[in-house]
Design a protein around this motif. Sequence first.
Motif, PDB file in Angstrom:
ATOM      1  N   ARG A 269       0.816  -1.216   0.000  1.00  0.00           N
ATOM      2  CA  ARG A 269       0.000   0.000   0.000  1.00  0.00           C
ATOM      3  C   ARG A 269       0.846   1.261   0.000  1.00  0.00           C
ATOM      4  NH1 ARG A 269      -4.984  -1.267   4.245  1.00  0.00           N
ATOM      5  NH2 ARG A 269      -5.806  -3.106   3.141  1.00  0.00           N
ATOM      6  N   ALA A 270       2.133   1.124  -0.261  1.00  0.00           N
ATOM      7  CA  ALA A 270       3.018   2.285  -0.258  1.00  0.00           C
ATOM      8  C   ALA A 270       2.757   3.153  -1.479  1.00  0.00           C
ATOM      9  CB  ALA A 270       4.471   1.828  -0.234  1.00  0.00           C
ATOM     10  N   ASP A 271       3.214   4.398  -1.385  1.00  0.00           N
ATOM     11  CA  ASP A 271       3.079   5.332  -2.505  1.00  0.00           C
ATOM     12  C   ASP A 271       4.222   5.185  -3.500  1.00  0.00           C
ATOM     13  OD1 ASP A 271       0.717   6.650  -1.521  1.00  0.00           O
ATOM     14  OD2 ASP A 271       1.993   7.561   0.001  1.00  0.00           O
ATOM     15  N   ALA A 272       5.320   4.580  -3.083  1.00  0.00           N
ATOM     16  CA  ALA A 272       6.457   4.376  -3.979  1.00  0.00           C
ATOM     17  C   ALA A 272       7.387   3.351  -3.355  1.00  0.00           C
ATOM     18  CB  ALA A 272       7.213   5.693  -4.213  1.00  0.00           C
ATOM     19  N   ILE A 273       8.239   2.786  -4.179  1.00  0.00           N
ATOM     20  CA  ILE A 273       9.311   1.928  -3.708  1.00  0.00           C
ATOM     21  C   ILE A 273      10.593   2.426  -4.350  1.00  0.00           C
ATOM     22  CG2 ILE A 273       8.859   0.233  -5.529  1.00  0.00           C
ATOM     23  CD1 ILE A 273       9.862  -1.918  -3.605  1.00  0.00           C
ATOM     24  N   VAL A 274      11.657   2.548  -3.564  1.00  0.00           N
ATOM     25  CA  VAL A 274      12.900   3.141  -4.057  1.00  0.00           C
ATOM     26  C   VAL A 274      14.055   2.200  -3.802  1.00  0.00           C
ATOM     27  CG1 VAL A 274      12.008   5.446  -3.581  1.00  0.00           C
ATOM     28  CG2 VAL A 274      13.519   4.342  -1.925  1.00  0.00           C
ATOM     29  N   GLN A 275      15.134   2.423  -4.541  1.00  0.00           N
ATOM     30  CA  GLN A 275      16.361   1.646  -4.396  1.00  0.00           C
ATOM     31  C   GLN A 275      17.526   2.577  -4.647  1.00  0.00           C
ATOM     32  OE1 GLN A 275      18.047  -1.181  -7.459  1.00  0.00           O
ATOM     33  NE2 GLN A 275      17.194  -2.667  -6.033  1.00  0.00           N
ATOM     34  N   ALA A 276      18.463   2.619  -3.701  1.00  0.00           N
ATOM     35  CA  ALA A 276      19.663   3.450  -3.842  1.00  0.00           C
ATOM     36  C   ALA A 276      20.673   2.701  -4.680  1.00  0.00           C
ATOM     37  CB  ALA A 276      20.236   3.789  -2.476  1.00  0.00           C
ATOM     38  N   GLN A 277      20.949   3.223  -5.892  1.00  0.00           N
ATOM     39  CA  GLN A 277      21.798   2.493  -6.825  1.00  0.00           C
ATOM     40  C   GLN A 277      23.233   2.972  -6.820  1.00  0.00           C
ATOM     41  OE1 GLN A 277      18.594   2.780 -10.195  1.00  0.00           O
ATOM     42  NE2 GLN A 277      19.826   0.965 -10.528  1.00  0.00           N
TER      43      GLN A 277
ATOM     44  N   THR B 265       5.335  12.478  -7.139  1.00  0.00           N
ATOM     45  CA  THR B 265       5.169  12.986  -8.491  1.00  0.00           C
ATOM     46  C   THR B 265       6.378  12.658  -9.367  1.00  0.00           C
ATOM     47  OG1 THR B 265       6.167  15.119  -7.956  1.00  0.00           O
ATOM     48  CG2 THR B 265       3.797  14.878  -7.547  1.00  0.00           C
ATOM     49  N   TRP B 266       6.214  12.929 -10.666  1.00  0.00           N
ATOM     50  CA  TRP B 266       7.322  12.725 -11.596  1.00  0.00           C
ATOM     51  C   TRP B 266       8.480  13.662 -11.276  1.00  0.00           C
ATOM     52  CZ3 TRP B 266       9.574   9.323 -14.194  1.00  0.00           C
ATOM     53  CH2 TRP B 266      10.409   9.605 -15.268  1.00  0.00           C
ATOM     54  N   ALA B 267       8.174  14.856 -10.796  1.00  0.00           N
ATOM     55  CA  ALA B 267       9.245  15.772 -10.388  1.00  0.00           C
ATOM     56  C   ALA B 267      10.035  15.193  -9.212  1.00  0.00           C
ATOM     57  CB  ALA B 267       8.656  17.129 -10.025  1.00  0.00           C
ATOM     58  N   ASP B 268       9.334  14.570  -8.250  1.00  0.00           N
ATOM     59  CA  ASP B 268      10.036  13.923  -7.145  1.00  0.00           C
ATOM     60  C   ASP B 268      10.921  12.789  -7.656  1.00  0.00           C
ATOM     61  OD1 ASP B 268       8.725  15.575  -5.282  1.00  0.00           O
ATOM     62  OD2 ASP B 268       7.013  14.209  -5.200  1.00  0.00           O
ATOM     63  N   VAL B 269      10.402  12.028  -8.600  1.00  0.00           N
ATOM     64  CA  VAL B 269      11.174  10.923  -9.158  1.00  0.00           C
ATOM     65  C   VAL B 269      12.445  11.443  -9.817  1.00  0.00           C
ATOM     66  CG1 VAL B 269      11.171   9.086 -10.898  1.00  0.00           C
ATOM     67  CG2 VAL B 269       9.151   9.461  -9.476  1.00  0.00           C
ATOM     68  N   ARG B 270      12.330  12.509 -10.622  1.00  0.00           N
ATOM     69  CA  ARG B 270      13.497  13.067 -11.308  1.00  0.00           C
ATOM     70  C   ARG B 270      14.517  13.602 -10.308  1.00  0.00           C
ATOM     71  NH1 ARG B 270      12.590  14.687 -16.682  1.00  0.00           N
ATOM     72  NH2 ARG B 270      14.772  15.353 -16.588  1.00  0.00           N
ATOM     73  N   ALA B 271      14.041  14.228  -9.250  1.00  0.00           N
ATOM     74  CA  ALA B 271      14.968  14.766  -8.255  1.00  0.00           C
ATOM     75  C   ALA B 271      15.731  13.662  -7.534  1.00  0.00           C
ATOM     76  CB  ALA B 271      14.187  15.617  -7.244  1.00  0.00           C
TER      77      ALA B 271
ATOM     78  N   ARG C  91       3.747   4.928  -7.483  1.00  0.00           N
ATOM     79  CA  ARG C  91       2.430   4.388  -7.791  1.00  0.00           C
ATOM     80  C   ARG C  91       1.656   5.328  -8.710  1.00  0.00           C
ATOM     81  NH1 ARG C  91      -0.880   0.690  -5.261  1.00  0.00           N
ATOM     82  NH2 ARG C  91       0.587   0.513  -3.521  1.00  0.00           N
ATOM     83  N   SER C  92       1.647   6.594  -8.410  1.00  0.00           N
ATOM     84  CA  SER C  92       0.861   7.538  -9.208  1.00  0.00           C
ATOM     85  C   SER C  92       1.414   7.679 -10.615  1.00  0.00           C
ATOM     86  CB  SER C  92       0.827   8.902  -8.520  1.00  0.00           C
ATOM     87  OG  SER C  92       2.125   9.474  -8.468  1.00  0.00           O
ATOM     88  N   VAL C  93       2.744   7.610 -10.773  1.00  0.00           N
ATOM     89  CA  VAL C  93       3.333   7.724 -12.100  1.00  0.00           C
ATOM     90  C   VAL C  93       3.023   6.494 -12.945  1.00  0.00           C
ATOM     91  CG1 VAL C  93       5.515   7.873 -13.367  1.00  0.00           C
ATOM     92  CG2 VAL C  93       5.147   9.290 -11.344  1.00  0.00           C
ATOM     93  N   ILE C  94       3.035   5.307 -12.311  1.00  0.00           N
ATOM     94  CA  ILE C  94       2.745   4.075 -13.054  1.00  0.00           C
ATOM     95  C   ILE C  94       1.268   4.003 -13.424  1.00  0.00           C
ATOM     96  CG2 ILE C  94       2.664   1.566 -12.841  1.00  0.00           C
ATOM     97  CD1 ILE C  94       5.189   1.724 -11.169  1.00  0.00           C
ATOM     98  N   GLU C  95       0.386   4.396 -12.488  1.00  0.00           N
ATOM     99  CA  GLU C  95      -1.046   4.326 -12.769  1.00  0.00           C
ATOM    100  C   GLU C  95      -1.493   5.399 -13.742  1.00  0.00           C
ATOM    101  OE1 GLU C  95      -2.753   2.404  -8.597  1.00  0.00           O
ATOM    102  OE2 GLU C  95      -2.754   4.579  -8.877  1.00  0.00           O
ATOM    103  N   ARG C  96      -0.893   6.591 -13.637  1.00  0.00           N
ATOM    104  CA  ARG C  96      -1.271   7.708 -14.521  1.00  0.00           C
ATOM    105  C   ARG C  96       0.005   8.368 -15.045  1.00  0.00           C
ATOM    106  NH1 ARG C  96      -4.355   7.575 -10.140  1.00  0.00           N
ATOM    107  NH2 ARG C  96      -2.924   8.954  -9.021  1.00  0.00           N
ATOM    108  N   PRO C  97       0.679   7.740 -16.019  1.00  0.00           N
ATOM    109  CA  PRO C  97       1.960   8.284 -16.492  1.00  0.00           C
ATOM    110  C   PRO C  97       1.792   9.665 -17.102  1.00  0.00           C
ATOM    111  CG  PRO C  97       1.585   6.039 -17.295  1.00  0.00           C
ATOM    112  CD  PRO C  97       0.292   6.511 -16.716  1.00  0.00           C
ATOM    113  N   PRO C  98       2.586  10.631 -16.662  1.00  0.00           N
ATOM    114  CA  PRO C  98       2.546  11.953 -17.310  1.00  0.00           C
ATOM    115  C   PRO C  98       3.071  11.872 -18.732  1.00  0.00           C
ATOM    116  CG  PRO C  98       3.653  12.013 -15.157  1.00  0.00           C
ATOM    117  CD  PRO C  98       3.496  10.590 -15.530  1.00  0.00           C
ATOM    118  N   ALA C  99       2.767  12.879 -19.511  1.00  0.00           N
ATOM    119  CA  ALA C  99       3.220  12.915 -20.899  1.00  0.00           C
ATOM    120  C   ALA C  99       4.744  12.938 -20.943  1.00  0.00           C
ATOM    121  CB  ALA C  99       2.656  14.151 -21.599  1.00  0.00           C
ATOM    122  N   GLY C 100       5.300  12.115 -21.815  1.00  0.00           N
ATOM    123  CA  GLY C 100       6.747  12.095 -21.982  1.00  0.00           C
ATOM    124  C   GLY C 100       7.487  11.142 -21.082  1.00  0.00           C
ATOM    125  N   VAL C 101       6.770  10.450 -20.186  1.00  0.00           N
ATOM    126  CA  VAL C 101       7.443   9.494 -19.309  1.00  0.00           C
ATOM    127  C   VAL C 101       7.800   8.259 -20.127  1.00  0.00           C
ATOM    128  CG1 VAL C 101       7.200   8.019 -17.295  1.00  0.00           C
ATOM    129  CG2 VAL C 101       6.277  10.334 -17.267  1.00  0.00           C
TER     130      VAL C 101
END
Length: 868
Positions: free
Chosen positions: A60-68, A227-233, A244-254
Motif C-alpha cells: 500500500r506504499a506510494d512508492a518503492i525506491v532503491q539506492a543504486q 510525483t514525476w518531479a520527485d522521481v526526477r529529483a 504508484r501515481s506515475v505508473i497508474e497515470r503516467p505523465p506525458a513524456g514518461v
Amino acid sequence: MSGYRAALRIARRDATRSKGRSALVLAMIGVPVLAIVVLAVLARTVDLTDAERLGWDMGRADAIVQAQGREAVPAAVLGFDYGTRPAGRGEPWTDAEVTGVLKARLGEQTGVLPSRTGGALVTVPGGLSYAMVREVDLRENAARGLLRIDGGRPPATTGEVMVSRTLRERGFRIGTDLRTRDGAAKRIVGYVTLPDNPRGEFVQGLPGSLLRGVPANFLVTRGSPVTWADVRALNALGIAVNSRSVIERPPAGVPERAGVMESGGSGADTAIVALVLAMIILEVTLLAGPAFAVGIRRQRRLLALVAAVGGEARHLRAVVLASGAVLGVAAGALGTLGGFGGALIGKILIERYANTILPAWDIPWTWIAAICLLAGFSGLAAAYLPARQAARTDVVAALAGRRDEARTARGLPVAGGVLTATGLAATAVGIGPLHEGGAVIGTVLIVVGFVLLTPAAVGLAGRLARHLPLPARLAVRDADRNRGRTAPAVAAIMAAVAGITVLAIGGNSDFAQRRAEYVPRMPMGSTVVEELPRERVEQTAAAIRSVVPGADVVRADHFTDPLRGVEDPARAVVKRLNTPEPDPSTCDPVCAYTTSGQFGFEYLIGGPELGRVVLGRDDPAVTAALGAGRAVVFVPGVVRDGTARFSVDEFGAGAGTAPKSVPFPVEAVYVPAISGPTAILPPAMAARTGLATEPAGLFVTDRLTAEQTRQVREAVIKVAWYTKVYTERGFHESFGLILLILGAVGSIMVLGGSLIATGLSAADARPDLATLAAIGARPRTRRLLLMAQAGFVALLGCWLGITAGLAPGVAVAVPLTEPTDPSFDHGTIVSIPWALLTGVGVGVPLLAVLVIGATTRSRLPMVRRLSG
C-alpha cells in the motif's frame, strides 16, 4: 417491416419447436464462442501490467525506491530489478542516509519501511534446501498486499518467521523451529504465500533475521502522490524510484520501463491469428449450414404456404435468415456466459498448477462484443445459402411433398479451381518476401477453393458409386442427391484437417531442425558445475569425488568482468581482450560467425584436458598446442602463419578517455569446431594479458547416470548452494505430445462433423428409410446405410483436407527450417508426419463408422405415407 417481424416470430417459434436442431446449431456456434471468450479473458488476465502488479511490488506504499549509487541514474527509469543493486560509483548508501534523503525531499511525515529480498539455505528433512526470503515488517500498513497471510501472525522479533505452504507440507508447522544452515533456530509463527510463486519454498521475517549484506528497497508512504518531479529529483541523487501515481497515470513524456522491450506481433503472427479466426468462422458456417438446410426441408410446406398467400422471395429468405440470426445471437449470449464460467475455472487451474496468483480480472469488453457480433454473423452466414435455396422454393412441388433434385452451379468448380491455383501460386511466390505470411495467405485461398470444389467432388463420388456394395452405394448416392447438407459437412472436415496438416508439417519440420542443429555442450554423460566462487573450487571438487570416487574433474577459468571486484571503479584501468578480424580472403562465409561457446564464455583458460572437454574428443593438435603453451582458436581466418594477433584494450580512468589498444600476438593453431569458445588459452599465456580470471566451472568427464547427477547436485549444494549442475544427455526433446494434441483436435473435428452430417442425414432421410422397409430391406440395412454415410463424409473430408494442406505445410517448413548458423548446411528440412495424417485419414473415419454402428437402432422406422 411487418413482414420481417413475422419472419422473426416464425424463426423464434421454429427454434422452440425443433429443439434438437436448435440445440445442435447453438452448440456449433456457441462452443467456439465459449472457447474464444475463455482464451481472451485468460490471456488478458494472465498478462499483468505494472499497475496490476503494484500490490505485489509495493503493497500500500506510494512508492518503492532503491539506492543504486552516488551518481545520477537515468530519469527514464520506471522500474528496476528488485533485490539487486546495479553497479554504482562511490560509497554505497546506508539505510539511515536513504531515509534522511527521502524525508528531506518528500517531507518529514514520510514513512520509510526497508524491505530485503534474497535467498538462504534452510535445513529440511534429507539435507539442505534453498528458500526465497523476504525481510519486511508485515505489521506495517505499507506492507499490506506484499504477501498473503494464510494463518498465524506476522513475526514480532528477529527470532520469528513465517513459512510458505510448501514448507508447511514438509512438516514445518506453527510452533516448530526452522533452522538455517549455520544452525540458528527461528520459531514459526504463521503461514504466508508469495503471490508470484505460491508453491515455492519461502520464508518471511523481520529485517536482520536471515539475510546478511543484501541491499534494501524502501517502501515509501507519503500520504500524497510521489510525483514525476520527485522521481526526477531522486534519480539525480542515484536513487531509482517506482511511483504508484506515475505508473497508474503516467505523465506525458514518461518513458517506458527500462530494460523491457515492447513485444509487438509480427506480420506473420497477425496473419496466423487472422487465419485461425477465419477458420473458426468457416468451420461454424459449414457445420451449421446443413442444419439449416435440413430445417428448410422441414419448413418447405410452411414456406410454400407463405409463397401461396403472396409472400415474395425476399420474405422466404427473411424467414431462414431470421432463424440464423436468432440462433446466432442466442449462441453468442450463451457462449459468452459459458466463457466467463470457463475463464473462472481456468483462473483456478492456473493459480493451482502454474504457480502464480492472478490479482484481478481483466475482461476485454471490446473483444467480447466483437465475438458476440461474430456469433450472430456466423448464424447469418450459415443460413445464407439455405435462404437462397428457400427463395427458389417450387410451391407446387413443396405442397405435393416432392423433393428438388440437387444441382451444382456450373461456376463453382471453375471458381474453386481458380482460387486453388491462385493459392498455390501465392504459397510458392509469397513464401520468400512474406515468410510464414505467404503460406497463411495461400492456405486461406486453397481452403476456400477446395470448399467450392467440394460439391463437385461429392457429385463425382456419386457417379463412381456403382462399384460399391449396396449400403455404401445408397449412402454415396444419397449424399450426392442431398449435396446441400453433405457438401458443407465435408468442407468443414476438410478445412479442419487442412489446418491440422499445415500446423503438423510446419511444427514437425521445425522440431526436426532443432534436432539436426543440436550441439552437445560436452561429451555425452559428462557433467559441468558452474558459477563457482574461487574459494570453493577445491571443496567442490572434493565433494564431487566423494560421490563419484576416482572421477576425472577438469577445471576451466575465464576472464572476469573487468569491473567485478574493483574497489573504486572511478579510478580503475579496465582491460578487454579483442579477437582479430577474420581474413575474408582465406576463409568461407562462416568466418563472419563467432560464438561465445557452449559454456557462455568467449575465452576459456586451461590445459590439454580442457580441450578434450570442449571438443568432445581427443584431438592431437589441440593436446600438443595447449601442452606446448600455444593457444587454440576456433574462429576460421584468424590464425595466420601460426600466429593470432589479439589486442588488449585499456580504458583509463575518467569519463570519455579513449581506449588504448595494445597488440597481443600469440602462437596459436586453428581447429574447426561446430560450436565452441573463440579460443582456449593456456594459463601462462592468459596471465600475460593482465586480465583477472575466475573459475568458469568444473567438468566431470566420466559418464554419470541420472542418480549420480542427483547425488553430485546434493553434494555440491552443501558446499556452494548457488552453483548450477548440468549433465549432457543429448537431444531429448519430443514433439510427440504436440502431434498427439493436433491429432486429438483433428479427430474431434472430423468425428463431430461426420456425426453431425450423419444425424442430419438420418433425420432427413426418414421417408427413404421407410421406403426401404416397405420393399423388404433387412433391419440391419439402416445401420449399414448410416455407417456408410458417416464413413463417406469423414473419409472424403479427411483426404481432401490432407491434400489441401500438403502444399502450404511444405511452404511453411521452408522459412521455419532455414539454418540459424552458417556452419549448418542441412538446407531446408521438410518432415511430414505421415503417421499422424494416416491416423486422421483412416483411423478417424473408421472410428466414426464404429460409433454410428454402435449407436444406431436396426429397426427401420415406419412413417405416414405422403399424399400426392
